[in-house]
Write a protein that holds these residues in place. Structure first.
Motif, PDB file in Angstrom:
ATOM      1  N   LEU A 339       0.863  -1.186   0.000  1.00  0.00           N
ATOM      2  CA  LEU A 339       0.000   0.000   0.000  1.00  0.00           C
ATOM      3  C   LEU A 339       0.894   1.229   0.000  1.00  0.00           C
ATOM      4  O   LEU A 339       1.437   1.619   1.040  1.00  0.00           O
ATOM      5  CB  LEU A 339      -0.899  -0.003   1.236  1.00  0.00           C
ATOM      6  N   PRO A 340       1.109   1.845  -1.157  1.00  0.00           N
ATOM      7  CA  PRO A 340       2.073   2.956  -1.245  1.00  0.00           C
ATOM      8  C   PRO A 340       1.747   4.157  -0.357  1.00  0.00           C
ATOM      9  O   PRO A 340       2.658   4.824   0.146  1.00  0.00           O
ATOM     10  CB  PRO A 340       2.019   3.344  -2.730  1.00  0.00           C
ATOM     11  N   ASP A 341       0.461   4.463  -0.154  1.00  0.00           N
ATOM     12  CA  ASP A 341       0.097   5.602   0.688  1.00  0.00           C
ATOM     13  C   ASP A 341       0.452   5.289   2.141  1.00  0.00           C
ATOM     14  O   ASP A 341      -0.063   4.332   2.725  1.00  0.00           O
ATOM     15  CB  ASP A 341      -1.394   5.893   0.547  1.00  0.00           C
ATOM     16  N   GLN A 342       1.327   6.092   2.743  1.00  0.00           N
ATOM     17  CA  GLN A 342       1.854   5.782   4.065  1.00  0.00           C
ATOM     18  C   GLN A 342       0.786   5.796   5.158  1.00  0.00           C
ATOM     19  O   GLN A 342       0.786   4.948   6.060  1.00  0.00           O
ATOM     20  CB  GLN A 342       2.987   6.748   4.419  1.00  0.00           C
ATOM     21  N   GLY A 343      -0.127   6.772   5.111  1.00  0.00           N
ATOM     22  CA  GLY A 343      -1.182   6.815   6.107  1.00  0.00           C
ATOM     23  C   GLY A 343      -2.098   5.603   6.011  1.00  0.00           C
ATOM     24  O   GLY A 343      -2.479   5.007   7.031  1.00  0.00           O
ATOM     25  N   PHE A 344      -2.438   5.241   4.801  1.00  0.00           N
ATOM     26  CA  PHE A 344      -3.284   4.069   4.569  1.00  0.00           C
ATOM     27  C   PHE A 344      -2.559   2.805   5.042  1.00  0.00           C
ATOM     28  O   PHE A 344      -3.151   1.934   5.692  1.00  0.00           O
ATOM     29  CB  PHE A 344      -3.600   3.994   3.072  1.00  0.00           C
ATOM     30  N   ARG A 345      -1.263   2.738   4.744  1.00  0.00           N
ATOM     31  CA  ARG A 345      -0.484   1.564   5.141  1.00  0.00           C
ATOM     32  C   ARG A 345      -0.442   1.427   6.655  1.00  0.00           C
ATOM     33  O   ARG A 345      -0.589   0.320   7.191  1.00  0.00           O
ATOM     34  CB  ARG A 345       0.936   1.670   4.578  1.00  0.00           C
ATOM     35  N   ARG A 346      -0.248   2.527   7.375  1.00  0.00           N
ATOM     36  CA  ARG A 346      -0.199   2.455   8.838  1.00  0.00           C
ATOM     37  C   ARG A 346      -1.522   1.964   9.416  1.00  0.00           C
ATOM     38  O   ARG A 346      -1.548   1.163  10.355  1.00  0.00           O
ATOM     39  CB  ARG A 346       0.162   3.827   9.415  1.00  0.00           C
ATOM     40  N   ALA A 347      -2.622   2.448   8.867  1.00  0.00           N
ATOM     41  CA  ALA A 347      -3.944   2.045   9.364  1.00  0.00           C
ATOM     42  C   ALA A 347      -4.180   0.555   9.127  1.00  0.00           C
ATOM     43  O   ALA A 347      -4.650  -0.165  10.018  1.00  0.00           O
ATOM     44  CB  ALA A 347      -5.031   2.878   8.683  1.00  0.00           C
ATOM     45  N   VAL A 348      -3.842   0.082   7.929  1.00  0.00           N
ATOM     46  CA  VAL A 348      -4.041  -1.328   7.622  1.00  0.00           C
ATOM     47  C   VAL A 348      -3.108  -2.206   8.447  1.00  0.00           C
ATOM     48  O   VAL A 348      -3.492  -3.272   8.927  1.00  0.00           O
ATOM     49  CB  VAL A 348      -3.852  -1.581   6.106  1.00  0.00           C
ATOM     50  N   ALA A 349      -1.866  -1.761   8.648  1.00  0.00           N
ATOM     51  CA  ALA A 349      -0.914  -2.538   9.443  1.00  0.00           C
ATOM     52  C   ALA A 349      -1.433  -2.733  10.870  1.00  0.00           C
ATOM     53  O   ALA A 349      -1.312  -3.837  11.442  1.00  0.00           O
ATOM     54  CB  ALA A 349       0.443  -1.845   9.470  1.00  0.00           C
ATOM     55  N   ALA A 350      -2.016  -1.693  11.453  1.00  0.00           N
ATOM     56  CA  ALA A 350      -2.570  -1.816  12.804  1.00  0.00           C
ATOM     57  C   ALA A 350      -3.735  -2.798  12.821  1.00  0.00           C
ATOM     58  O   ALA A 350      -3.876  -3.609  13.749  1.00  0.00           O
ATOM     59  CB  ALA A 350      -3.017  -0.448  13.308  1.00  0.00           C
TER      60      ALA A 350
END
Length: 378
Positions: A339-350
């Motif tokens: 997920l290239p978008d960093q904010g989106f990636r952080r949310a999904v990772a959590a």
């Protein structure tokens, strides 16, 4: 190394593709993936646009991946609909996305297909290639679904791994179905014997068909079963009628079709694919209702076949806690997500961290509730 995207697996020589895919898994074979393309099950109008990735070194094909440009999230069985909704509510466009997968097939197997001896660098190069394509085209994401545990463990940031859950039957060297039953608790043994007896009371016979035994009449009957199942699920079946003609022509030896025949009429059936050490249950359907016939054709008969063939495992498809009582235990399955978008990636990772913890607890609890005797190691 040079990476390119093709217009379809069928445009790549079968020998080059299969040199990377190997012969263990029927679903990543050239013949299966091209059957999907030639039959129109994937391609224009389906939301699955084949764009196979090919890695070459000094002109030789070193690795390949069954890559698709996806215009929706249907037919994947590792669900990201909530991710798509969140991304689009935040102002992004989730589709199209990149998907390395076997369409409509929730069966674990290699997805980053590399010639033997080049596994580590071949997998790394394919993942880097997916990252590059996503960046160049401005795409929301890239996904590798139902990959092997080894592929999931070898991936590095920025890839996220996701745990799912399925129910598989494991062959502990059983010589017969009765040997398997002997490992179950007394109450469960009696229940399964009773269930099998009731299923076989439907008034007909059960056939195992493979190779030259498969005939057009069998596929005509199974098409009716497949259509009926699709209608019951309030959906449109993904596969076309032509797909079954394609696999009949090219994959008959890889297929086990189990049919129930009564009074000269086929009334139910289950389609399986045969791997090197695994039987993969894929589709079921019926035009008559008979008690327990679904469990008999899909689960018990699959176990019979696996024991007779010396196969290590039966994968009976996605979901289904009802499989637990029939000796199919919960196991983790894996996927990878970029997920290239960093904010989106952080949310999904959590989210994935909490999801993995919940699934791990569920697997432990369900295993403990399984039908096996308490004095037997699982």
């Amino acid at each position: 190394m040079e990476i390119s995207l093709g217009e379809g697996v069928s445009a790549i020589p079968a020998a080059e593709w299969d040199a990377c895919a190997g012969s263990d898994n029927p679903f990543t074979s050239h013949r299966f993936l091209t059957a999907l393309e030639r039959s129109g099950s994937v391609g224009e109008g389906t939301g699955w646009l084949p764009r196979p990735m090919v890695l070459r070194e000094a002109g030789e094909v070193l690795a390949v991946a069954p890559l698709y440009l996806k215009l929706h999230s249907q037919g994947e069985y590792i669900f990201d609909h909530a991710w798509a909704d969140a991304f689009e509510r935040a102002g992004g466009s989730y589709y199209p996305k990149l998907q390395v997968a076997v369409p409509f097939t929730p069966a674990t197997g290699p997805r980053l297909l590399v010639r033997p001896g080049h596994e580590a660098r071949g997998r790394a190069a394919l993942l880097q290639g997916l990252e590059a394509v996503a960046a160049q085209k401005g795409l929301s994401s890239a996904h590798v679904t139902f990959c092997t545990p080894g592929e999931a463990q070898s991936a590095r940031a920025p890839w996220l791994s996701r745990m799912g859950e399925q129910f598989h039957w494991q062959n502990a060297g059983y010589g017969s179905y009765e040997d398997f039953l002997a490992q179950l608790s007394s109450r469960k043994r009696k229940a399964l014997r009773k269930e099998r007896a009731a299923a076989k009371d439907f008034g007909g016979r059960i056939l195992h068909l493979s190779g030259a035994d498969l005939q057009p009449e069998h596929w005509a009957a199974f098409w009716d079963f497949y259509q009926d199942t699709g209608a019951r699920k309030w959906g449109r079946p993904y596969l076309t009628r032509a797909f079954f003609d394609e696999i009949h022509a090219t994959m008959a030896d890889d297929i086990l079709l189990i049919l129930a025949e009564r009074e000269g009429r086929y009334v139910a059936g289950a389609l399986n694919f045969i791997g090197r050490d695994t039987l993969y249950g894929r589709y079921w359907g019926a035009v008559e209702e008979h008690p327990f016939l679904h469990f008999e054709l899909c689960y018990h008969q699959a176990i019979d076949f696996a024991i007779a063939r010396g196969l290590s495992r039966v994968e009976a498809g996605a979901q289904g806690e009802h499989k637990l009582a029939r000796g199919y235990l919960p196991v983790p399955v894996w996927s990878l997500h970029h997920l290239p978008d960093q904010g989106f990636r952080r949310a999904v990772a959590a989210y994935l961290k909490g999801e993995a913890e919940a699934i791990s607890e569920d697997i432990a609890a369900l295993t403990d509730l399984g039908p096996f005797r308490r004095d037997q190691p699982i």
